[in-house]
Design a protein around this motif. Structure first.
Motif, PDB file in Angstrom:
ATOM      1  N   LEU A  33      15.076  32.204  -5.312  1.00  0.00           N
ATOM      2  CA  LEU A  33      16.531  32.077  -5.352  1.00  0.00           C
ATOM      3  C   LEU A  33      16.868  30.868  -6.210  1.00  0.00           C
ATOM      4  O   LEU A  33      16.425  29.754  -5.930  1.00  0.00           O
ATOM      5  N   HIS A  34      17.630  31.089  -7.256  1.00  0.00           N
ATOM      6  CA  HIS A  34      17.981  30.034  -8.205  1.00  0.00           C
ATOM      7  C   HIS A  34      19.480  29.782  -8.142  1.00  0.00           C
ATOM      8  O   HIS A  34      20.273  30.641  -8.506  1.00  0.00           O
ATOM      9  N   CYS A  35      19.859  28.619  -7.616  1.00  0.00           N
ATOM     10  CA  CYS A  35      21.238  28.149  -7.642  1.00  0.00           C
ATOM     11  C   CYS A  35      21.258  27.031  -8.668  1.00  0.00           C
ATOM     12  O   CYS A  35      20.811  25.915  -8.375  1.00  0.00           O
ATOM     13  N   PRO A  36      21.688  27.322  -9.902  1.00  0.00           N
ATOM     14  CA  PRO A  36      21.502  26.393 -11.023  1.00  0.00           C
ATOM     15  C   PRO A  36      21.944  24.951 -10.766  1.00  0.00           C
ATOM     16  O   PRO A  36      21.182  24.023 -11.053  1.00  0.00           O
ATOM     17  N   HIS A  37      23.129  24.746 -10.220  1.00  0.00           N
ATOM     18  CA  HIS A  37      23.598  23.380 -10.031  1.00  0.00           C
ATOM     19  C   HIS A  37      22.716  22.637  -9.024  1.00  0.00           C
ATOM     20  O   HIS A  37      22.312  21.495  -9.249  1.00  0.00           O
ATOM     21  N   GLN A  38      22.400  23.266  -7.910  1.00  0.00           N
ATOM     22  CA  GLN A  38      21.554  22.650  -6.891  1.00  0.00           C
ATOM     23  C   GLN A  38      20.157  22.382  -7.447  1.00  0.00           C
ATOM     24  O   GLN A  38      19.587  21.315  -7.223  1.00  0.00           O
ATOM     25  N   LEU A  73      19.629  34.935  -9.072  1.00  0.00           N
ATOM     26  CA  LEU A  73      20.703  33.945  -9.087  1.00  0.00           C
ATOM     27  C   LEU A  73      21.499  34.005  -7.800  1.00  0.00           C
ATOM     28  O   LEU A  73      21.779  35.077  -7.277  1.00  0.00           O
ATOM     29  N   GLY A  74      21.867  32.834  -7.311  1.00  0.00           N
ATOM     30  CA  GLY A  74      22.703  32.745  -6.130  1.00  0.00           C
ATOM     31  C   GLY A  74      23.878  31.831  -6.394  1.00  0.00           C
ATOM     32  O   GLY A  74      23.809  30.939  -7.236  1.00  0.00           O
ATOM     33  N   GLN A  81      30.481  31.773 -13.462  1.00  0.00           N
ATOM     34  CA  GLN A  81      30.134  30.385 -13.737  1.00  0.00           C
ATOM     35  C   GLN A  81      28.655  30.121 -13.457  1.00  0.00           C
ATOM     36  O   GLN A  81      28.005  29.359 -14.166  1.00  0.00           O
ATOM     37  N   VAL A  82      28.118  30.760 -12.426  1.00  0.00           N
ATOM     38  CA  VAL A  82      26.691  30.623 -12.113  1.00  0.00           C
ATOM     39  C   VAL A  82      25.853  31.170 -13.264  1.00  0.00           C
ATOM     40  O   VAL A  82      24.859  30.559 -13.672  1.00  0.00           O
ATOM     41  N   LEU A  83      26.254  32.321 -13.808  1.00  0.00           N
ATOM     42  CA  LEU A  83      25.549  32.890 -14.970  1.00  0.00           C
ATOM     43  C   LEU A  83      25.558  31.898 -16.133  1.00  0.00           C
ATOM     44  O   LEU A  83      24.531  31.670 -16.783  1.00  0.00           O
ATOM     45  N   ARG A  84      26.711  31.324 -16.382  1.00  0.00           N
ATOM     46  CA  ARG A  84      26.850  30.362 -17.484  1.00  0.00           C
ATOM     47  C   ARG A  84      25.969  29.135 -17.259  1.00  0.00           C
ATOM     48  O   ARG A  84      25.259  28.695 -18.159  1.00  0.00           O
ATOM     49  N   TRP A  85      26.017  28.571 -16.035  1.00  0.00           N
ATOM     50  CA  TRP A  85      25.195  27.403 -15.727  1.00  0.00           C
ATOM     51  C   TRP A  85      23.710  27.716 -15.885  1.00  0.00           C
ATOM     52  O   TRP A  85      22.950  26.896 -16.414  1.00  0.00           O
ATOM     53  N   ALA A  86      23.285  28.873 -15.424  1.00  0.00           N
ATOM     54  CA  ALA A  86      21.864  29.233 -15.515  1.00  0.00           C
ATOM     55  C   ALA A  86      21.405  29.260 -16.965  1.00  0.00           C
ATOM     56  O   ALA A  86      20.354  28.708 -17.308  1.00  0.00           O
ATOM     57  N   ALA A  87      22.180  29.879 -17.819  1.00  0.00           N
ATOM     58  CA  ALA A  87      21.795  29.969 -19.231  1.00  0.00           C
ATOM     59  C   ALA A  87      21.847  28.611 -19.918  1.00  0.00           C
ATOM     60  O   ALA A  87      20.908  28.223 -20.625  1.00  0.00           O
ATOM     61  N   MET A  88      22.910  27.875 -19.689  1.00  0.00           N
ATOM     62  CA  MET A  88      23.093  26.612 -20.408  1.00  0.00           C
ATOM     63  C   MET A  88      22.175  25.497 -19.916  1.00  0.00           C
ATOM     64  O   MET A  88      21.627  24.742 -20.730  1.00  0.00           O
ATOM     65  N   LEU A  89      21.986  25.355 -18.622  1.00  0.00           N
ATOM     66  CA  LEU A  89      21.144  24.275 -18.113  1.00  0.00           C
ATOM     67  C   LEU A  89      19.708  24.383 -18.607  1.00  0.00           C
ATOM     68  O   LEU A  89      19.089  23.392 -18.986  1.00  0.00           O
ATOM     69  N   HIS A  90      19.168  25.592 -18.593  1.00  0.00           N
ATOM     70  CA  HIS A  90      17.782  25.759 -19.023  1.00  0.00           C
ATOM     71  C   HIS A  90      17.624  25.494 -20.522  1.00  0.00           C
ATOM     72  O   HIS A  90      16.612  24.958 -20.956  1.00  0.00           O
ATOM     73  N   LYS A  91      18.608  25.861 -21.294  1.00  0.00           N
ATOM     74  CA  LYS A  91      18.567  25.561 -22.730  1.00  0.00           C
ATOM     75  C   LYS A  91      18.581  24.048 -22.957  1.00  0.00           C
ATOM     76  O   LYS A  91      17.830  23.519 -23.772  1.00  0.00           O
ATOM     77  N   ALA A  92      19.416  23.347 -22.207  1.00  0.00           N
ATOM     78  CA  ALA A  92      19.532  21.896 -22.367  1.00  0.00           C
ATOM     79  C   ALA A  92      18.281  21.173 -21.862  1.00  0.00           C
ATOM     80  O   ALA A  92      17.753  20.294 -22.544  1.00  0.00           O
TER      81      ALA A  92
END
Length: 181
Positions: free
Chosen positions: A108-113, A135-136, A150-161
């Motif tokens: 379970l991947h909660c990008p911000h957490q 994704l959660g 927003q979770v989809l966006r965070w998942a894609a952007m955080l990993h790229k960064a």
């Protein structure tokens, strides 16, 4: 529907046979759960193909350290399997990461957490090893307001960064994490 172990049989009786509902069992940290309780959960879960286990997220580094032994306890009771949906408490050592991959566990991947807990590198490694990542949006202190786009966006952007790789977590992979996985 997410339940604690003490409500397992009640929820199972109420919802068994309903194809639209899956029950996620929240496991307490290892120090709050006896081996007998884990064995009882393993027996209950073995009677149904639809059970998902979610050990939960840690909000502090001390809680994260307490959650890591759960992997070994879950493995010894047979709960570490392809039925387990595991919310990473923090970054995992390679040995535990390989244990999850070998057992077919979904993550379970909660990008911000996961960004705050330092688990992004582990998520990226598991994803590259073809471990199912889901994704959660319902994680503690979620700045996305539990808004899945927003979770989809965070998942894609955080990993790229974090990886400094513009091809990391492409849109089709992130969409699959939110739907099929």
């Amino acid at each position: 529907v997410s339940v604690e172990p003490r409500h397992l049989e009640t929820m199972r009786a109420d919802w068994d046979g309903n194809d639209l509902v899956s029950i996620a069992l929240r496991l307490p940290p290892s120090y709050r759960c006896t081996d007998a309780e884990l064995q009882s959960m393993a027996e209950a879960i073995s009677r149904s193909e639809r059970w998902i286990l979610a050990p939960g997220l840690a909000s502090t580094s001390a809680e994260a350290a307490d959650l890591l032994p759960d992997l070994h306890r879950l493995q010894s009771t047979g709960l570490l399997s392809d039925r387990l949906l595991y919310a990473l408490p923090s970054s995992l050592p390679d040995r535990e990461r390989r244990m999850l991959s070998a057992a077919g566990v979904s993550i379970l991947h909660c990008p911000h957490q996961d960004f705050r807990s330092g688990a992004l590198s582990t998520i990226s490694a598991l994803h590259s090893e073809a471990t199912p990542v889901c994704l959660g949006s319902g994680c503690a202190e979620n700045v996305t307001g539990n808004h899945m786009f927003q979770v989809l966006r965070w998942a894609a952007m955080l990993h790229k960064a974090v990886t400094q790789n513009p091809t990391a977590f492409p849109a089709d992979d992130v969409f699959r994490m939110a739907t099929a996985n």
